[in-house]
Design an enzyme around this catalytic site. Structure first.
Site, PDB file in Angstrom:
ATOM      1  N   SER A 146       0.873  -1.181   0.000  1.00  0.00           N
ATOM      2  CA  SER A 146       0.000   0.000   0.000  1.00  0.00           C
ATOM      3  C   SER A 146       0.909   1.229   0.000  1.00  0.00           C
ATOM      4  CB  SER A 146      -0.843  -0.034   1.280  1.00  0.00           C
ATOM      5  OG  SER A 146      -1.277   1.241   1.678  1.00  0.00           O
ATOM      6  N   TYR A 159      -2.711  -0.761  10.265  1.00  0.00           N
ATOM      7  CA  TYR A 159      -2.666  -1.040   8.816  1.00  0.00           C
ATOM      8  C   TYR A 159      -1.330  -0.568   8.247  1.00  0.00           C
ATOM      9  CZ  TYR A 159      -4.359  -0.964   3.928  1.00  0.00           C
ATOM     10  OH  TYR A 159      -4.527  -1.161   2.572  1.00  0.00           O
TER      11      TYR A 159
HETATM   12  P1  NDP Z   1     -12.035  -5.554  -0.093  1.00  0.00           P
HETATM   13  O1  NDP Z   1     -12.563  -5.254   1.256  1.00  0.00           O
HETATM   14  O2  NDP Z   1     -12.806  -5.122  -1.284  1.00  0.00           O
HETATM   15  O3  NDP Z   1     -11.777  -7.129  -0.230  1.00  0.00           O
HETATM   16  C1  NDP Z   1     -11.038  -7.798   0.749  1.00  0.00           C
HETATM   17  C2  NDP Z   1     -10.936  -9.263   0.392  1.00  0.00           C
HETATM   18  O4  NDP Z   1     -10.181  -9.933   1.427  1.00  0.00           O
HETATM   19  C3  NDP Z   1     -12.286  -9.944   0.311  1.00  0.00           C
HETATM   20  O5  NDP Z   1     -12.258 -10.879  -0.751  1.00  0.00           O
HETATM   21  C4  NDP Z   1     -12.390 -10.649   1.653  1.00  0.00           C
HETATM   22  O6  NDP Z   1     -13.191 -11.783   1.518  1.00  0.00           O
HETATM   23  C5  NDP Z   1     -10.936 -11.042   1.898  1.00  0.00           C
HETATM   24  N1  NDP Z   1     -10.611 -11.306   3.293  1.00  0.00           N
HETATM   25  C6  NDP Z   1     -10.651 -10.446   4.341  1.00  0.00           C
HETATM   26  N2  NDP Z   1     -10.265 -11.070   5.482  1.00  0.00           N
HETATM   27  C7  NDP Z   1      -9.972 -12.351   5.140  1.00  0.00           C
HETATM   28  C8  NDP Z   1      -9.531 -13.487   5.860  1.00  0.00           C
HETATM   29  N3  NDP Z   1      -9.299 -13.423   7.172  1.00  0.00           N
HETATM   30  N4  NDP Z   1      -9.334 -14.643   5.178  1.00  0.00           N
HETATM   31  C9  NDP Z   1      -9.565 -14.723   3.850  1.00  0.00           C
HETATM   32  N5  NDP Z   1      -9.986 -13.669   3.097  1.00  0.00           N
HETATM   33  C10 NDP Z   1     -10.193 -12.509   3.751  1.00  0.00           C
HETATM   34  O7  NDP Z   1     -10.562  -4.953  -0.113  1.00  0.00           O
HETATM   35  P2  NDP Z   1      -9.671  -4.420  -1.326  1.00  0.00           P
HETATM   36  O8  NDP Z   1      -9.915  -5.226  -2.533  1.00  0.00           O
HETATM   37  O9  NDP Z   1      -9.804  -2.959  -1.373  1.00  0.00           O
HETATM   38  O10 NDP Z   1      -8.207  -4.729  -0.749  1.00  0.00           O
HETATM   39  C11 NDP Z   1      -7.457  -5.862  -1.138  1.00  0.00           C
HETATM   40  C12 NDP Z   1      -6.023  -5.683  -0.676  1.00  0.00           C
HETATM   41  O11 NDP Z   1      -5.478  -4.516  -1.263  1.00  0.00           O
HETATM   42  C13 NDP Z   1      -5.868  -5.518   0.835  1.00  0.00           C
HETATM   43  O12 NDP Z   1      -4.671  -6.140   1.254  1.00  0.00           O
HETATM   44  C14 NDP Z   1      -5.750  -4.014   0.982  1.00  0.00           C
HETATM   45  O13 NDP Z   1      -5.072  -3.655   2.149  1.00  0.00           O
HETATM   46  C15 NDP Z   1      -4.959  -3.680  -0.256  1.00  0.00           C
HETATM   47  N6  NDP Z   1      -5.046  -2.290  -0.682  1.00  0.00           N
HETATM   48  C16 NDP Z   1      -6.232  -1.729  -1.034  1.00  0.00           C
HETATM   49  C17 NDP Z   1      -6.275  -0.420  -1.467  1.00  0.00           C
HETATM   50  C18 NDP Z   1      -7.529   0.231  -1.904  1.00  0.00           C
HETATM   51  O14 NDP Z   1      -7.487   1.444  -2.176  1.00  0.00           O
HETATM   52  N7  NDP Z   1      -8.655  -0.464  -1.993  1.00  0.00           N
HETATM   53  C19 NDP Z   1      -5.069   0.407  -1.522  1.00  0.00           C
HETATM   54  C20 NDP Z   1      -3.864  -0.286  -1.122  1.00  0.00           C
HETATM   55  C21 NDP Z   1      -3.885  -1.577  -0.734  1.00  0.00           C
HETATM   56  P3  NDP Z   1     -14.346 -12.208   2.541  1.00  0.00           P
HETATM   57  O15 NDP Z   1     -14.843 -10.975   3.234  1.00  0.00           O
HETATM   58  O16 NDP Z   1     -15.320 -12.891   1.646  1.00  0.00           O
HETATM   59  O17 NDP Z   1     -13.653 -13.142   3.476  1.00  0.00           O
END
Ligand code: NDP
Length: 255
Positions: A146, A159
Site C-alpha cells: 500500500s 494497517y
Molecule cells: P475488499 O474489502 O474489497 O476485499 C477484501 C478481500 O479480502 C475480500 O475478498 C475478503 O473476503 C478477503 N478477506 C478479508 N479477510 C480475510 C480473511 N481473514 N481470510 C480470507 N480472506 C479474507 O478490499 P480491497 O480489494 O480494497 O483490498 C485488497 C487488498 O489490497 C488488501 O490487502 C488491501 O489492504 C490492499 N489495498 C487496497 C487499497 C484500496 O485502495 N482499496 C489500496 C492499497 C492496498 P471475505 O470478506 O469474503 O472473506
C-alpha cells in the site's frame, strides 16, 4: 515474441481475498492471461458468487474458502490442493482489512486483527506455498502492499505497520527464496475504488483530497492492477526480486 513473456497458460494462481475488490480483478486478469484460478475468501456466499461469475466468463476456477489468519486452516487448504493435484505456481497475498480509529483509543484486539489479516497471513500462506515451490525450483509470490508501506496516515496505524511489514517481508522472501527460483515482489496500490474505501469515496472532502493529491486526478480502478500483477506472475519478471511496484497515479512521487 514479447507478448509470450506474459502468457500464464499452464500456471495455477492462488489469489487470497479474491471474492471481490482488487483480488477479484487480479484473478480475472490472470484468467485472461491463461492461468487456472484458485479463489479465496472466508466461507460465505461472496466467494461462490465470484466463482460462478468467473466460470461464466470462461475461466477455470477452484474455490478455496479459508481464513488466511488461521494457521491450521491454511495448512489444511494446501493439503487439499496437494490431494487434488493443484500446484500453486503463483500466489498473491491480497486478503486484507481496514480499521479506522485513533491509536490512543485502539483496543489490542483490533490492532492484532489488522496485523494478523494484513501481515501474518502473508507469512502463513507464503510459507505453505514456498514449501512446495522450493522443491519445484520455481514460483511467483506477489504481496499486496500500500502507499502506507512508505507513508503513515493518522487513524490507520496498525494497517500502516502491517503494510510497512509487507515491504520487508517481501524482501525477506527474496533473501531466502530467490536462489530456489522463486520471485517474491509486491504491488503498492494507491487509492482504489473498492468496498474497503466505500466510506471514503462517499465522503466529499476525502474524495476531493484524493483527486487533488493524486497527479492522475482520480481514484484507481481495480483492473488497473492487472498489468503489474501479470508482469510479476509471468516469465517477464524472472530476474525481478524483492521489489514493490506502486500503481498509484503518481501519488507517492509528489508532495
Ligand atoms: P475488499 O474489502 O474489497 O476485499 C477484501 C478481500 O479480502 C475480500 O475478498 C475478503 O473476503 C478477503 N478477506 C478479508 N479477510 C480475510 C480473511 N481473514 N481470510 C480470507 N480472506 C479474507 O478490499 P480491497 O480489494 O480494497 O483490498 C485488497 C487488498 O489490497 C488488501 O490487502 C488491501 O489492504 C490492499 N489495498 C487496497 C487499497 C484500496 O485502495 N482499496 C489500496 C492499497 C492496498 P471475505 O470478506 O469474503 O472473506
Amino acid at each position: 515474441m514479447a507478448s509470450n513473456l506474459f502468457d500464464l497458460s499452464g500456471s495455477t494462481a492462488l489469489v487470497t481475498g479474491s471474492s471481490r475488490g482488487l483480488g477479484r480483478a487480479i484473478a480475472e486478469g490472470f484468467g485472461a492471461a491463461g492461468a487456472r484460478l484458485i479463489i479465496n475468501g472466508r466461507a460465505g456466499s461472496g466467494l461462490s458468487n465470484a466463482a460462478g461469475e468467473l466460470r461464466a466468463a470462461g475461466h477455470d476456477v477452484h474455490e478455496a474458502a479459508f481464513d488466511v489468519t488461521n494457521e491450521a486452516a491454511v495448512k489444511a487448504a494446501f493439503r487439499r490442493f496437494d490431494e487434488e493435484g493443484l500446484e500453486v505456481d503463483i500466489l498473491v497475498n491480497n486478503a486484507g482489512i481496514q480499521h479506522r480509529q485513533p491509536m490512543a483509543e485502539l483496543a489490542l484486539a483490533d490492532w492484532q486483527r489488522v496485523i494478523d489479516t494484513n501481515l501474518t497471513s502473508a507469512f502463513l500462506v507464503g510459507r505453505e506455498a514456498a514449501l512446495r515451490m522450493i522443491p519445484r525450483g520455481r514460483g511467483k509470490i506477489i504481496n499486496i502492499g500500500s502507499l502506507t508501506s512508505e507513508l503513515a496516515r493518522a487513524t490507520v496505524i496498525p494497517y500502516t505497520v502491517a503494510k510497512g511489514g509487507i515491504k520487508m517481508l517481501t524482501r525477506g522472501m527474496a533473501a531466502e527464496w530467490a536462489k530456489s527460483g522463486i520471485q517474491a515482489n509486491a504491488i503498492g496500490p494507491g487509492y482504489m475504488l473498492t468496498d474497503m474505501n466505500e466510506a471514503l469515496v462517499n465522503d466529499p472532502k476525502f474524495d476531493a483530497w484524493v483527486k487533488g493529491r493524486t497527479p492522475a486526478g482520480r481514484w484507481g480502478k481495480p483492473e488497473e492492477l492487472i498489468g503489474a500483477a501479470v508482469f510479476l506472475a509471468s516469465r517477464a519478471s524472472d530476474y525481478v526480486n524483492g521489489q514493490i511496484i506502486y500503481v498509484d497515479g503518481g501519488m507517492l512521487s509528489v508532495l
